[in-house]
Design an enzyme around this catalytic site. Structure first.
Site, PDB file in Angstrom:
ATOM      1  N   HIS A  21      -7.099   0.024   3.024  1.00 34.69           N
ATOM      2  CA  HIS A  21      -7.056  -0.762   1.843  1.00 34.69           C
ATOM      3  C   HIS A  21      -6.872   0.912   0.621  1.00 34.69           C
ATOM      4  O   HIS A  21      -8.096   1.715   0.953  1.00 34.69           O
ATOM      5  CB  HIS A  21      -7.783  -1.353   1.273  1.00 34.69           C
ATOM      6  CG  HIS A  21      -7.439  -2.447   2.702  1.00 34.69           C
ATOM      7  ND1 HIS A  21      -6.655  -3.985   2.472  1.00 34.69           N
ATOM      8  CD2 HIS A  21      -7.955  -2.771   3.615  1.00 34.69           C
ATOM      9  CE1 HIS A  21      -6.705  -4.378   3.247  1.00 34.69           C
ATOM     10  NE2 HIS A  21      -7.623  -3.670   4.615  1.00 34.69           N
TER      11      HIS A  21
ATOM     12  N   HIS B  32       0.979  -1.165  -0.028  1.00 39.30           N
ATOM     13  CA  HIS B  32      -0.209  -0.143   0.272  1.00 39.30           C
ATOM     14  C   HIS B  32       0.839   1.562   0.172  1.00 39.30           C
ATOM     15  O   HIS B  32       1.068   1.880   0.836  1.00 39.30           O
ATOM     16  CB  HIS B  32      -0.631   0.755   1.692  1.00 39.30           C
ATOM     17  CG  HIS B  32      -2.011  -0.952   1.350  1.00 39.30           C
ATOM     18  ND1 HIS B  32      -2.685  -1.329   2.894  1.00 39.30           N
ATOM     19  CD2 HIS B  32      -2.398  -1.790   0.280  1.00 39.30           C
ATOM     20  CE1 HIS B  32      -3.079  -2.265   1.930  1.00 39.30           C
ATOM     21  NE2 HIS B  32      -3.507  -3.104   0.893  1.00 39.30           N
TER      22      HIS B  32
END
Ligand SMILES: Cc1cc2nc3c(=O)[nH]c(=O)nc-3n(C[C@H](O)[C@H](O)[C@H](O)COP(=O)(O)OP(=O)(O)OC[C@H]3O[C@@H](n4cnc5c(N)ncnc54)[C@H](O)[C@@H]3O)c2cc1C
Length: 614
Positions: free
Chosen positions: A587, A544
Site C-alpha cells: 500500500h 496503486h
C-alpha cells in the site's frame, strides 16, 4: 504591467492558502510544486522551512470536510467530494472480452491521502534492494528506512489494544514526524482478528507466522493486525484521518511563512528554456483555473517539482513537450526533450475484492462485525511465493521471470525488452529473499466478511498518454493488466487461497455453509480454467498506480535519475508515485512519504550547494 515580485518571507505569518490567483500572478518563487497531494505537501513543508514555495493544486481545500476527515467513512463507502475517477482503456477479460476499469484518485489538498483506505503498509528489505539493484544507488532499505521514520509519529498500541492483538517493534518506527500512524481505538473486531490470524496459519501450514510488526522490512511470510494513517484526537475523542494535508499543511506546528498554496488551479505545463548544450531548464509553470479561463505563468528561480501522481505527472511532462518525440509530434505537441520513458512502465496491483462471504446466522456479535465503525483490512497476511505455491511452482514462477524476453516484445508499456528483462530479474531475486508474493486482508461488514487479495509485484506494464484530441482532458490509461503470464499465475494463486480460507475453520465457522457459492467465488476444487475466468471477470484496479516516470537508467526507459532529476534537465524533479520503477509498496502511502522526505533532502542539498554554504 506587473513586475515580477519575489515573494518574501515577511508578508504573512502562516502558510497562505488561497484559490484567488491574483495573489500569485506575476510572482516568483524559489520552488514550485505541481500538485498538493500526498507527496507534494510533504515536500513543500520541508522546503518552505527556509525557502519560498508555491504549491498549485487543482482540487479544493476541504480542510473541515467530515467525509474526508472521518476514517470510518472510507469503508462505509460514503462518496467523497475529493474522489475522482477516469476510465482505463479497455482491458483484458475472459475469452478475449475487454472491459474498462475505473481508476480512482484524490483531487483536493492531500490528494489521494485524503480519500484512501489509510492502510499502513511499508515496502520490505527485499523490495527496496530491488529498486536499488535497478540502477538506483542510495535507495536500498537501510538508506530508505530513516526517511519513512522521519515522516511518522507512531503511537504504540496501549495495553488494551495489545491484549486484543495489536503489537509493534519499537525501533522500526518514527516518533516525531507529521503523519499519525496507529491502531484504531478500540481495535476493530478483535474476535475476527484472532480468528483470521489462526486461519491464515492453518491455510499456509504454519509457514505464515504471526509478526509483531509488518513494517520491519521482513514481512514476507507473516500475518498481523493492521495499523493505519490515523491518529486519535483527544478533544473529539475519536480516530481521525492523518492525510498529507492534516499532517504536513494544516497543523499549527507545520505553518510556514514562505509557503503559498493555490487551490482550484491546474498546471497545464512546465515552461522551459533550452541552453546551447541542449539542457532544459524549467523557468516557470503555466497555470489555468480548474473551471476554465485565462492561463497565466508563475516564475521559478530554483526548481520545479512535479508531484501530481502517477496518472497525471507524465501527462504534464508530455504537455510540456517532454516525452517520446515521435508520439508528441503525432499529437501536435512540439517536443523539447525526447524521453521515451515518460508515461511508460505504468503499473498497478490488481485487486480481488468480489469476495464478501455472508455471515452465519449466529455470527453477528459486535466483536466480529465491528458495529458501525469499520476500517478496511483489519488483519493482513503477506505470504511468500513458496508459502503460496509450494516449492515446485515457486521455481516455475522464478523460471518464467528469468526467461522473460519471450513476451517482452508483446508488452506495449515498456520502452524496450531489456527493461522488462532487467525488472523481471530483480523481481525474481526479491522473491528468493522472501518478498511477499500476494497480500490477503480481512474486512468485517454488518452482513458479510470480506477476504480480499491483491498482487504485489506485477510484471505487466501499461502506459499513459495525453489525449490527442483534447490535451487537457483525462489522459488515456492503458494499464495492460494481467498481460504477463506471471501475473496471471499470481492472481490465480491468490484466488485459490481466498477459497481455501473460506472453508477453513475457525474462519469458516463465521460464514454460511454455502458462502463460496453465495459469494460467487470458485470452489476449492475448481479447475484452472474456472479460476482464471473468475479472476478475469472480477478483477479491479487496486488504485496503486506507480512507474509512469520511472527512476531507472535512461537506457532502460528511465525518466528520472536517483536524485529524481528528469534526465536532460537542470532543475526539473519528480517526487510522487510515478517515480517508483517497481510496484514494491503493498500500500503506497507510507513509502511515498519516505520518497517525499528523501526528495526534499536532496533538493535542499542542491540548494545549499548552489548557495555555496554547504
Ligand atoms: C481509493 C483509494 C484507496 C487507497 N487506499 C490506500 C491505502 O489504504 N493505503 C495506502 O497506503 N495507499 C492507498 N491508496 C494509494 C495512495 O493513496 C496513493 O498511491 C498515494 O496517495 C499517491 O500519492 P501521490 O503523491 O503520488 O499522488 P496524489 O496523492 O494523488 O496527489 C496528486 C495531486 O496532484 C493534483 N494534480 C493532478 N494533476 C494536477 C495538475 N495538472 N495541476 C495541479 N494539480 C494536479 C491532484 O489533484 C492531487 O491532489 C489508495 C488510493 C486510492 C485512490
Amino acid at each position: 504591467m506587473w513586475s515580477l515580485l519575489p515573494v518574501l518571507f515577511s508578508f504573512a505569518q502562516a502558510t497562505f492558502i488561497t484559490s484567488d490567483a491574483s495573489n500569485v500572478i506575476n510572482s516568483s518563487f524559489e520552488f514550485i510544486i505541481v500538485g498538493g497531494g500526498t507527496t507534494g505537501l510533504a515536500v513543500a513543508n520541508r522546503l518552505a522551512a527556509n525557502h519560498t514555495v508555491l504549491v498549485v493544486e487543482q482540487g479544493q481545500d476541504l480542510a473541515n470536510n467530515e467525509i474526508v476527515n472521518n476514517p470510518f467513512m472510507f469503508a462505509a463507502g460514503t462518496p467523497s467530494p475529493c474522489r475522482f475517477s477516469m476510465n482505463s482503456a479497455p482491458q483484458i477479460g475472459f475469452g478475449g472480452t475487454r472491459r474498462s476499469l475505473p481508476l480512482s484518485y484524490g483531487s483536493c489538498l492531500g490528494g489521494s491521502s485524503s480519500i484512501n483506505g489509510m492502510m499502513g503498509a511499508r515496502p520490505t528489505f527485499a523490495s527496496m534492494n530491488a529498486i536499488e539493484a535497478l540502477g538506483n544507488p542510495g535507495w536500498g532499505w537501510n538508506d530508505f528506512l530513516p526517511y519513512m521514520q522521519n515522516s511518522e509519529t507512531f503511537t504504540p498500541p496501549n495495553p488494551w489494544q495489545m491484549k486484543e492483538g495489536a503489537n509493534y517493534i519499537s525501533v522500526v518506527h518514527g516518533y516525531n514526524g507529521p503523519v499519525g500512524v496507529s491502531f484504531s481505538r478500540p481495535l476493530v473486531a478483535p474476535l475476527l482478528q484472532r480468528i483470521a490470524k489462526k486461519t491464515i496459519q492453518t491455510v499456509f501450514s504454519g509457514e505464515v507466522t504471526l509478526t509483531p510488526d509488518m513494517g520491519d522490512g521482513f514481512s514476507g511470510g507473516h500475518v498481523s493486525s493492521f495499523y493505519y494513517q490515523i491518529h486519535f484526537n483527544k478533544t473529539l475523542h475519536s480516530d481521525r484521518r492523518s492525510s498529507s494535508a492534516w499532517s504536513y499543511l494544516y497543523p499549527q506546528k507545520q505553518q510556514r511563512i514562505g509557503l503559498t498554496v493555490l487551490t482550484e488551479h491546474m498546471v497545464n505545463s512546465v515552461v522551459t528554456s533550452t541552453s546551447a548544450s541542449g539542457k532544459i531548464t524549467a523557468t516557470g509553470i503555466l497555470i489555468e483555473p480548474t473551471t476554465g479561463g485565462q492561463k497565466f505563468e508563475c516564475v521559478v528561480s530554483r526548481e520545479v517539482i512535479i508531484s501530481a501522481g502517477a496518472l497525471h505527472s507524465p501527462v504534464i511532462l508530455q504537455r510540456s513537450g517532454i516525452g517520446n518525440a515521435t508520439f508528441l509530434r503525432d499529437v501536435g505537441i512540439e517536443p523539447v526533450l525526447d524521453l521515451p520513458g515518460v508515461g511508460a512502465n505504468l503499473q498497478d496491483h490488481i485487486g480481488l475484492y468480489n469476495t464478501s462471504f455472508p455471515l452465519a446466522p449466529f455470527a453477528n456479535s459486535t466483536n466480529i462485525t465491528a458495529g458501525t465503525d469499520v476500517l478496511t483490512g483489519i488483519v493482513v497476511a503477506q505470504p511468500t511465493a513458496q508459502d503460496t505455491l509450494g516449492l515446485e511452482d515457486a521455481h516455475a514462477i522464478e523460471n518464467l521471470l528469468r526467461n522473460t524476453s519471450g513476451y517482452a516484445v508483446s508488452v506495449s508499456g515498456v520502452v524496450n525488452p531489456e527493461s522488462l528483462v532487467a525488472q523481471a530479474a530483480v523481481i525474481a531475486d526479491a522473491y528468493q529473499i522472501d518478498h511477499p508474493f500476494i497480500e490477503i486482508f480481512f474486512t468485517p461488514g454488518s452482513v458479510s466478511l470480506q477476504v480480499a487479495a491483491h498482487t504485489i509485484l506485477p510484471l505487466s506494464r501499461g502506459r499513459i498518454y495525453v489525449n490527442a484530441t483534447d490535451p487537457s482532458a483525462d489522459p488515456i490509461a492503458d494499464m495492460q493488466y494481467l498481460t504477463s503470464e506471471v501475473d496471471m499465475h499470481v492472481a490465480v494463486a491468490a484466488a485459490r487461497r481466498i477459497s481455501r480460507i473460506a472453508v477453513t475453520p475457525p474462519f469458516s465457522d463465521l460464514i454460511t455453509k454455502n458462502a463460496l457459492d453465495e459469494a460467487g467465488v470458485p470452489r476449492v476444487n475448481a479447475t484452472e480454467e474456472e479460476v482464471r475466468k473468475w479472476v478475469l471477470d472480477t478483477y479491479v484496479s487496486d488504485i496503486h498506480f506507480v512507474g509512469s516516470n520511472s527512476m531507472m537508467p535512461k537506457e532502460l526507459g528511465g525518466v528520472v535519475s536517483p536524485e529524481l532529476l528528469v534526465y536532460g534537465t537542470t532543475n526539473l524533479r519528480i517526487a510522487d508515485a510515478s517515480i517508483l520503477p517497481l510496484s514494491v509498496f503493498p500500500h503506497p502511502t507510507l513509502g511515498l512519504y519516505g520518497i517525499a522526505e528523501k526528495a526534499a533532502d536532496m533538493i535542499l542539498l542542491t540548494a545549499r550547494e548552489s548557495s555555496g554554504y554547504n
